[in-house]
Design an enzyme around this catalytic site. Structure first.
Site, PDB file in Angstrom:
ATOM      1  N   GLU A  81     -21.364  56.545 -34.488  1.00  0.00           N
ATOM      2  CA  GLU A  81     -20.242  56.279 -33.373  1.00  0.00           C
ATOM      3  C   GLU A  81     -19.366  54.732 -34.916  1.00  0.00           C
ATOM      4  OE1 GLU A  81     -19.433  56.959 -30.700  1.00  0.00           O
ATOM      5  OE2 GLU A  81     -20.863  57.799 -29.700  1.00  0.00           O
ATOM      6  N   ARG A  91     -21.885  55.097 -14.214  1.00  0.00           N
ATOM      7  CA  ARG A  91     -21.665  56.744 -13.468  1.00  0.00           C
ATOM      8  C   ARG A  91     -23.331  56.198 -12.661  1.00  0.00           C
ATOM      9  NH1 ARG A  91     -24.996  60.913 -15.455  1.00  0.00           N
ATOM     10  NH2 ARG A  91     -25.499  60.580 -17.310  1.00  0.00           N
ATOM     11  N   CYS A 144     -25.679  52.151 -23.492  1.00  0.00           N
ATOM     12  CA  CYS A 144     -25.160  52.876 -24.902  1.00  0.00           C
ATOM     13  C   CYS A 144     -24.645  51.456 -25.118  1.00  0.00           C
ATOM     14  CB  CYS A 144     -25.181  53.898 -25.441  1.00  0.00           C
ATOM     15  SG  CYS A 144     -26.524  54.319 -24.728  1.00  0.00           S
ATOM     16  N   HIS A 166     -25.454  58.146 -31.518  1.00  0.00           N
ATOM     17  CA  HIS A 166     -25.935  59.419 -30.063  1.00  0.00           C
ATOM     18  C   HIS A 166     -27.034  60.223 -30.811  1.00  0.00           C
ATOM     19  CE1 HIS A 166     -23.737  56.663 -26.808  1.00  0.00           C
ATOM     20  NE2 HIS A 166     -24.798  57.410 -26.706  1.00  0.00           N
TER      21      HIS A 166
END
Length: 213
Positions: A81, A91, A144, A166
Site C-alpha cells: 500500500e 461496509r 486495515c 494487503h
C-alpha cells in the site's frame, strides 16, 4: 538486537482464520540478519481497540521498522500500500459490532499519509521471486486503513519506516467465496522478501507501477 514489528489481524466477518495473522505468526522470531529480529503480534479487528493495541506494541518494542498486514479478499497478489486516508467508512460491522461511517481516524489529522517504505523496490523484489505483487493506491476504509493511518500518524517525523501490505485469501476461503487465493507459504515468502528489501533499500526505485484496486 534490533526489532522489526510485523502485525496481522484476528479473523473477522464470520471467517475462522485470517491469512494476515497466519502468515505473520510464522515469521515471529525469525532473524533477518545477525542483529535484526522479527516480532509478530496480532491486532483486533475493532475500530475501538486496534490503534491502542498498535500503540502499545510500538511503545513496548521500539521497532526500527513496522509493517502491518491485512486481508484484501478479492485481490490476487501481495499489495504493497502507498497511502492511508483519514477516513473510517465501514461496509460491515467490526468484531465489536461497530460500523463507523464517514468519521476521521484522527480528529484534525492530515487528510492522508504516505508509506515510508521503499514500496516499488519491495514489489520488484517480490515479483523477481515469481510471486505476484503490485503497488496499491487504496487501503480501503475499514480497520486495515485505520491501522495504516494510525501507524503513520504515530511515527510521523520519527525516522522509523512503516507501512502496510494487503495479502489475498487462503485457498480454503476461496473455495467458499470464489475469490482469488494464494498459498500460505507463498505469502510468508513474499512478506519475508518485502521485509529484507525494505531494510536494505535506502531509496526507492523510480519506475511506474500500481493501480487503484
Amino acid at each position: 538486537m534490533r526489532t522489526v514489528l510485523l502485525t496481522g489481524f484476528e479473523p473477522f466477518d464470520q471467517d475462522t482464520i485470517n491469512p494476515s495473522w497466519e502468515a505473520v505468526r510464522l515469521l515471529d522470531g525469525i532473524l533477518l540478519s545477525d542483529d535484526v529480529r522479527i516480532v509478530a503480534r496480532q491486532l483486533p479487528c475493532a475500530f475501538a481497540e486496534a490503534p491502542a493495541r498498535l500503540a502499545g506494541f510500538l511503545d513496548e518494542y521500539k521497532p526500527e521498522m513496522v509493517i502491518a498486514v491485512g486481508l484484501a479478499s478479492g485481490r490476487a497478489d501481495v499489495s504493497v500500500e502507498r497511502v492511508a486516508i483519514n477516513l473510517n467508512d465501514a461496509r460491515i460491522p467490526d468484531n465489536l459490532g461497530l460500523q463507523p461511517i464517514d468519521t476521521p481516524v484522527v480528529a484534525q489529522g492530515p487528510a492522508a499519509y504516505f508509506s515510508t517504505l521503499p514500496i516499488k523496490a519491495m514489489v520488484r523484489a517480490i515479483q523477481a521471486a515469481g510471486i505476484g505483487a503490485s503497488v496499491s493506491h487504496t487501503a480501503g476504509t475499514f480497520v486495515c486503513n485505520q491501522v495504516f493511518y494510525s501507524l503513520q500518524h504515530a511515527l510521523a517525523g520519527s525516522g522509523v519506516r512503516s507501512g502496510f501490505i494487503h495479502i489475498p485469501a487462503l485457498a480454503q476461503q476461496a473455495l467458499e467465496t470464489g475469490v482469488p487465493s494464494m498459498a500460505l507459504e507463498t505469502m510468508v515468502q513474499g512478506l519475508r522478501i518485502a521485509l529484507i528489501t525494505a531494510l536494505n533499500t535506502e531509496h526507492d526505485v523510480l519506475e511506474t507501477g500500481g493501480q487503484v484496486s
